[in-house]
Design a protein around this motif. Structure first.
Motif, PDB file in Angstrom:
ATOM      1  N   LYS A   1      14.785   6.349   4.539  1.00 50.21           N
ATOM      2  CA  LYS A   1      13.467   6.338   5.184  1.00 50.21           C
ATOM      3  C   LYS A   1      12.618   5.174   4.674  1.00 50.21           C
ATOM      4  O   LYS A   1      11.929   4.500   5.447  1.00 50.21           O
ATOM      5  CB  LYS A   1      12.730   7.657   4.916  1.00 50.21           C
TER       6      LYS A   1
ATOM      7  N   GLY B   1       7.437   8.817   5.997  1.00 47.71           N
ATOM      8  CA  GLY B   1       7.527  10.274   6.049  1.00 47.71           C
ATOM      9  C   GLY B   1       7.920  10.870   4.709  1.00 47.71           C
ATOM     10  O   GLY B   1       8.600  11.881   4.632  1.00 47.71           O
TER      11      GLY B   1
ATOM     12  N   ALA C   1       4.316   5.447   2.358  1.00 47.90           N
ATOM     13  CA  ALA C   1       4.744   6.849   2.325  1.00 47.90           C
ATOM     14  C   ALA C   1       4.517   7.506   3.683  1.00 47.90           C
ATOM     15  O   ALA C   1       5.381   8.222   4.192  1.00 47.90           O
ATOM     16  CB  ALA C   1       4.006   7.603   1.231  1.00 47.90           C
ATOM     17  N   ARG C   2       3.370   7.247   4.278  1.00 47.22           N
ATOM     18  CA  ARG C   2       3.043   7.817   5.588  1.00 47.22           C
ATOM     19  C   ARG C   2       4.037   7.315   6.640  1.00 47.22           C
ATOM     20  O   ARG C   2       4.579   8.083   7.423  1.00 47.22           O
ATOM     21  CB  ARG C   2       1.608   7.430   5.950  1.00 47.22           C
ATOM     22  N   ARG C   3       4.296   6.002   6.636  1.00 49.69           N
ATOM     23  CA  ARG C   3       5.217   5.412   7.612  1.00 49.69           C
ATOM     24  C   ARG C   3       6.648   5.914   7.407  1.00 49.69           C
ATOM     25  O   ARG C   3       7.385   6.115   8.358  1.00 49.69           O
ATOM     26  CB  ARG C   3       5.179   3.892   7.511  1.00 49.69           C
TER      27      ARG C   3
ATOM     28  N   ASN D   1       6.425  12.028   0.764  1.00 46.65           N
ATOM     29  CA  ASN D   1       5.215  12.405   0.052  1.00 46.65           C
ATOM     30  C   ASN D   1       4.745  11.232  -0.808  1.00 46.65           C
ATOM     31  O   ASN D   1       5.520  10.676  -1.593  1.00 46.65           O
ATOM     32  CB  ASN D   1       5.490  13.636  -0.808  1.00 46.65           C
ATOM     33  N   LYS D   2       3.466  10.851  -0.671  1.00 47.57           N
ATOM     34  CA  LYS D   2       2.966   9.672  -1.391  1.00 47.57           C
ATOM     35  C   LYS D   2       2.982   9.865  -2.900  1.00 47.57           C
ATOM     36  O   LYS D   2       3.206   8.922  -3.650  1.00 47.57           O
ATOM     37  CB  LYS D   2       1.569   9.282  -0.907  1.00 47.57           C
TER      38      LYS D   2
ATOM     39  N   SER E   1       0.422   4.425  -0.192  1.00 45.91           N
ATOM     40  CA  SER E   1       0.047   5.516   0.722  1.00 45.91           C
ATOM     41  C   SER E   1       0.492   5.223   2.149  1.00 45.91           C
ATOM     42  O   SER E   1       1.038   6.093   2.832  1.00 45.91           O
ATOM     43  CB  SER E   1      -1.460   5.750   0.689  1.00 45.91           C
ATOM     44  N   ALA E   2       0.250   3.988   2.607  1.00 47.96           N
ATOM     45  CA  ALA E   2       0.649   3.614   3.974  1.00 47.96           C
ATOM     46  C   ALA E   2       2.166   3.631   4.114  1.00 47.96           C
ATOM     47  O   ALA E   2       2.695   4.095   5.133  1.00 47.96           O
ATOM     48  CB  ALA E   2       0.096   2.238   4.325  1.00 47.96           C
TER      49      ALA E   2
ATOM     50  N   ASN F   1       0.879  -1.158   0.000  1.00 45.89           N
ATOM     51  CA  ASN F   1       0.000   0.000   0.000  1.00 45.89           C
ATOM     52  C   ASN F   1       0.923   1.216   0.000  1.00 45.89           C
ATOM     53  O   ASN F   1       1.516   1.561   1.025  1.00 45.89           O
ATOM     54  CB  ASN F   1      -0.895  -0.024   1.246  1.00 45.89           C
TER      55      ASN F   1
ATOM     56  N   ALA G   1      11.191   1.985   6.778  1.00 47.38           N
ATOM     57  CA  ALA G   1       9.737   1.725   6.813  1.00 47.38           C
ATOM     58  C   ALA G   1       9.423   0.318   6.322  1.00 47.38           C
ATOM     59  O   ALA G   1       8.483  -0.306   6.814  1.00 47.38           O
ATOM     60  CB  ALA G   1       8.994   2.767   5.976  1.00 47.38           C
TER      61      ALA G   1
END
Length: 120
Positions: free
Chosen positions: A113, A90, A86-88, A92-93, A83-84, A81, A117
């Motif tokens: 990063k 840090g 990218a969020r984890r 930009n998705k 989006s997940a 995923n 992740a």
């Protein structure tokens, strides 16, 4: 063959215009080859990459770093995923998705990063 070749990502795709399979190494601009089959294109790009790396080494130039973060993401792309991740990470998705789709290198910071992740 140079043992570091296995560390570089190779893109192979059919080229309608040329009527053959086209191979390139995104980490090394200009390192390209082709072949009548994907296997032939892979062999040819391996020889081209070997030549480029040997030439750089002989001249004392540093070898381009393979983008291992991009390779790892491509391997897991079907089940990740974005989006997940990218969020984890840090990151930009949209940047993550775009670089993954185009095969653009990640910055050292982005790559670190993403790797962290992926391991979490």
């Amino acid at each position: 063959m140079n043992p570091t070749i296995k560390n570089y990502h190779i893109d192979i795709a059919w080229d309608d215009e040329e009527g053959c399979f086209f191979a390139r190494v995104p980490a090394i601009p200009g390192c390209m080859s082709h072949g009548a089959t994907p296997e032939e294109a892979a062999r040819n790009i391996g020889e081209a990459l070997d030549g480029v790396l040997e030439s750089l080494e002989a001249r004392g130039f540093p070898l381009p770093e393979p983008d291992l973060a991009l390779d790892e993401l491509r391997r897991f792309a079907p089940v990740i995923n974005i989006s997940a991740l990218a969020r984890r990470a840090g990151v930009n998705k949209h940047t993550l998705a775009s670089k993954l789709r185009r095969g653009t290198r990640f910055t050292d910071d982005e790559a670190a990063k993403i790797r962290r992740a992926l391991v979490l």
